[in-house]
Write an enzyme that holds these catalytic residues in place. Structure first.
Site, short mmCIF file in Angstrom:
data_model
loop_
_atom_site.label_atom_id
_atom_site.label_comp_id
_atom_site.label_asym_id
_atom_site.label_seq_id
_atom_site.Cartn_x
_atom_site.Cartn_y
_atom_site.Cartn_z
N LYS A 124 -72.41 18.17 -9.86
CA LYS A 124 -73.33 19.09 -10.54
C LYS A 124 -72.68 20.42 -10.87
O LYS A 124 -72.99 21.01 -11.90
CB LYS A 124 -74.61 19.30 -9.71
N LYS A 207 -75.98 5.49 -12.87
CA LYS A 207 -77.31 5.45 -12.26
C LYS A 207 -78.39 5.73 -13.32
O LYS A 207 -78.19 6.60 -14.17
CB LYS A 207 -77.37 6.52 -11.16
N LYS A 210 -83.30 10.59 -14.57
CA LYS A 210 -84.22 11.32 -15.44
C LYS A 210 -83.48 12.37 -16.25
O LYS A 210 -84.03 12.90 -17.22
CB LYS A 210 -85.38 11.92 -14.63
P1 AMP Z 1 -84.12 12.38 -7.69
O1 AMP Z 1 -84.79 11.88 -8.92
O2 AMP Z 1 -82.64 12.44 -7.85
O3 AMP Z 1 -84.74 13.62 -7.12
O4 AMP Z 1 -84.33 11.26 -6.60
C1 AMP Z 1 -85.54 11.04 -5.90
C2 AMP Z 1 -85.44 9.79 -5.08
O5 AMP Z 1 -85.31 8.66 -5.94
C3 AMP Z 1 -84.24 9.74 -4.12
O6 AMP Z 1 -84.59 9.04 -2.95
C4 AMP Z 1 -83.22 8.97 -4.93
O7 AMP Z 1 -82.24 8.37 -4.13
C5 AMP Z 1 -84.11 7.96 -5.64
N1 AMP Z 1 -83.51 7.55 -6.90
C6 AMP Z 1 -83.30 8.32 -8.00
N2 AMP Z 1 -82.71 7.61 -8.98
C7 AMP Z 1 -82.53 6.35 -8.48
C8 AMP Z 1 -81.98 5.14 -9.00
N3 AMP Z 1 -81.48 5.07 -10.24
N4 AMP Z 1 -81.97 4.06 -8.21
C9 AMP Z 1 -82.49 4.09 -6.95
N5 AMP Z 1 -83.02 5.20 -6.40
C10 AMP Z 1 -83.04 6.31 -7.14
#
Ligand code: AMP
Ligand code: TRP
Length: 344
Positions: A124, A207, A210
């Protein structure tokens, strides 16, 4: 560093996890986090789920109205995915000051070198680390405080957050060692299921996120049925038929991703899915996947939309959750202050 350390059995089995209110929820968030949270809520754990709005401002400037909306939308996503405020504590981080208070102590426990090794920091901050916020660098210490201010023992996360939970263990271990106490539990990351890493629909090595500039790379939980079907139809694949065993997916990242998604959405294993669809072409499999995704996601997006029309209802749930969270966190913070020698 903390390999092999067992969770002290003296601690209540308590789950904590958090999600940042930035952007819209994706299928990755649902399968990697929300769906699993609602499952663990019905097992033998106390469950605390947090919308981490203080983490959300670390990476880039957030427009205040956008942050507030994303916080409520995420709360709606939690509730629509099955998190029941009567069974789980659900709140946003900034309402419970104890997180930031404990994070300060942890800023003084964690070492610069530990933080510099975090891959998320490196990704980041990139080449422009001098211009990154101090908060982005300290992010994992706040995350450790989120977990440990509740003495949480289990942390369900996606694969990408494993390193941060390991850092949490390192912070707990160093604190306990420095002060000669057995106070903080050594929390376990819980990374389970077919979809701990849902990949981009456009690139099987990235991955699903969003923040990806291409909306076609992800399924948003607010996408309508036609959009979901179109995104799956256009998902990148290879020209071969599906294999009948998971070994046949090894070198086929995009194919593996779609099968993983199917398995996770249908609560079956990859092997069971392949037993059913092995030999089929993607032209046949993709409509099956689209139908399943729409069937699982549309009740959730409908409920999210309904809740978003009642922001007062959402805010009341978050305030009540924050009161419950504070009741657990405040005594743990006070005991931490006593251990550290802060007079009260
Ligand atoms: P974030 O959107 O990065 O704040 O992630 C929130 C939660 O969703 C965390 O537990 C991440 O590990 C999970 N997460 C986000 N993107 C993915 C993905 N592509 N696959 C699996 N888990 C995800
Ligand atoms: N860093 C996590 C993410 O980006 C969010 C998070 C903050 C979290 N605090 C947490 C996850 C505590 C689990 C436990 O996904």
């Amino acid at each position: 560093m903390t390999e092999g350390v067992q969770t002290p059995s003296a601690f209540t089995k308590r789950v904590f996890s958090g999600i940042q209110p930035t952007g819209h929820l994706t299928l990755g968030n649902y399968l990697g986090a929300l769906k699993r949270f609602s499952e663990v809520q019905d097992q033998d754990y106390e469950t605390i789920f947090c919308i981490v709005d203080q983490h959300a401002i670390t990476a880039t400037f957030q427009d205040p109205a956008v942050l507030a909306r994303a916080t409520r939308e995420l709360a709606a996503g939690f509730i629509a995915s099955g998190i029941d405020p009567a069974k789980s504590v659900l709140f946003n981080q900034s309402q419970v000051a104890e997180h930031a208070q404990l994070a300060w102590i942890f800023n003084c426990v964690a070492r610069m070198g530990w933080m510099q090794r975090m891959t998320q920091w490196k990704d980041k901050a990139g080449k422009n680390a001098q211009n990154a916020s101090l908060g982005l660098f300290a992010y994992p210490a706040l995350m450790a405080a989120d977990i440990l201010v509740y003495h949480a023992t289990h942390v369900p996360v996606g694969e990408d957050q494993k390193q941060h939970v390991e850092l949490t263990r390192d912070i707990a271990t160093k604190f306990n060692h420095d002060y000669g106490v057995d106070f903080f539990p050594i929390a376990e990351p819980v990374i389970e299921g077919a979809a701990t890493r849902v990949m981009s629909l456009r690139d099987g090595s990235k991955k699903m996120s969003k923040s990806d500039p291409s909306d076609m790379s992800r399924i948003n939980m607010t996408d309508d049925a036609d959009t979901i079907a179109a995104k799956i139809r256009k998902a990148r694949t290879d020209p071969d038929a599906l294999p009948s065993e998971s070994k046949g997916l090894e070198e086929r990242a995009e194919a593996r991703n779609l099968v993983n998604i199917y398995a996770a959405l249908s609560d079956t294993s990859v092997d069971d899915v392949l037993a059913q669809v092995g030999g089929k072409q993607f032209s046949e499999f993709k409509p099956m996947l689209a139908e399943l995704a729409v069937a699982k996601l549309s009740p959730i997006s409908t409920e999210m939309a309904r809740l978003m029309e009642h922001p007062d209802e959402i805010d009341a749930i978050l305030r009540k959750g924050a009161d419950q969270a504070r009741a657990v966190a405040a005594p743990i913070l006070q005991r931490t202050y006593d251990i550290v020698g802060m007079v009260r």
